[in-house]
Design a protein around this motif. Sequence first.
Motif, PDB file in Angstrom:
ATOM      1  N   ASP A 104      57.295  17.848  42.991  1.00  0.00           N
ATOM      2  CA  ASP A 104      56.701  18.410  41.778  1.00  0.00           C
ATOM      3  C   ASP A 104      57.142  17.640  40.546  1.00  0.00           C
ATOM      4  OD1 ASP A 104      59.256  19.271  42.154  1.00  0.00           O
ATOM      5  OD2 ASP A 104      58.880  21.377  41.712  1.00  0.00           O
ATOM      6  N   GLU A 107      54.807  14.707  40.322  1.00  0.00           N
ATOM      7  CA  GLU A 107      53.510  15.129  39.775  1.00  0.00           C
ATOM      8  C   GLU A 107      53.582  15.316  38.264  1.00  0.00           C
ATOM      9  OE1 GLU A 107      52.697  18.608  41.991  1.00  0.00           O
ATOM     10  OE2 GLU A 107      52.200  17.529  43.847  1.00  0.00           O
ATOM     11  N   ARG A 111      51.490  13.392  35.286  1.00  0.00           N
ATOM     12  CA  ARG A 111      50.768  14.107  34.216  1.00  0.00           C
ATOM     13  C   ARG A 111      51.045  13.509  32.849  1.00  0.00           C
ATOM     14  NH1 ARG A 111      51.911  17.692  30.346  1.00  0.00           N
ATOM     15  NH2 ARG A 111      54.079  17.944  31.038  1.00  0.00           N
ATOM     16  N   ALA A 154      50.344  11.949  44.345  1.00  0.00           N
ATOM     17  CA  ALA A 154      50.531  12.408  42.968  1.00  0.00           C
ATOM     18  C   ALA A 154      49.506  11.815  42.016  1.00  0.00           C
ATOM     19  CB  ALA A 154      51.940  12.067  42.491  1.00  0.00           C
TER      20      ALA A 154
END
Length: 216
Positions: A104, A107, A111, A154
Amino acid sequence: MPAFMFSRQPDALTWFGNGPGGRLLAIEHPWVAAALKARAPQPWLWLGPAAQDLSVTPSPRGVQLHRQAQGFTGSVRCDLPLPLPTEAIGAVVLQHALETGHDDLLEECARVLEPGGRLWLFTLNPWSPYRARWRGLDLIVHDAVGWRERLRAAGLQPVGREIHYMGPVWRTKSDGTGRAPGHLRAVCLLEAEKRVAALIPPSPVKRPWRTDAAPA
């Protein structure tokens, strides 16, 4: 922000504070500096296992974070999601920050990375004899193929076919400049880029006349 919980003990990252692990960070410093300068003057994000010397950074327009028991500390104290705007960062350096097993975070880095931005991932090499130095620690280490799959998942595209290897093979005092095969060195470095699909160009305008027609 919600509390960020670890499935692995973050104390394992203290191995990088000194000794065999600290030696690896020192060897990686020139590579980190080059990565942070590659996208200047865009802002940068540097996530590592411990606080490090900010003199290698190209400008103050960046954020350095390292993991702690609950989330991150450094330039700011935060959890996930990172308190950064979407697509606002030109360069991201992940220096052993994923070896507690959290995709995470990867990811989140994808972003905040701007289109065309680059991510550099420093990770321990599970095929190196140096792995005996971190044996017994609660670290999650993948090979380069596994990391490339995670980068693609990702939304990041690995750049080039070559993987850079650095660091010692076995001796803790080595600077990694010997003649041993590269794939046996302690650290591998992967580079990825955030790519977005180009906009569909407009259709050509249909002209109601012929340019090749003979004059009346």
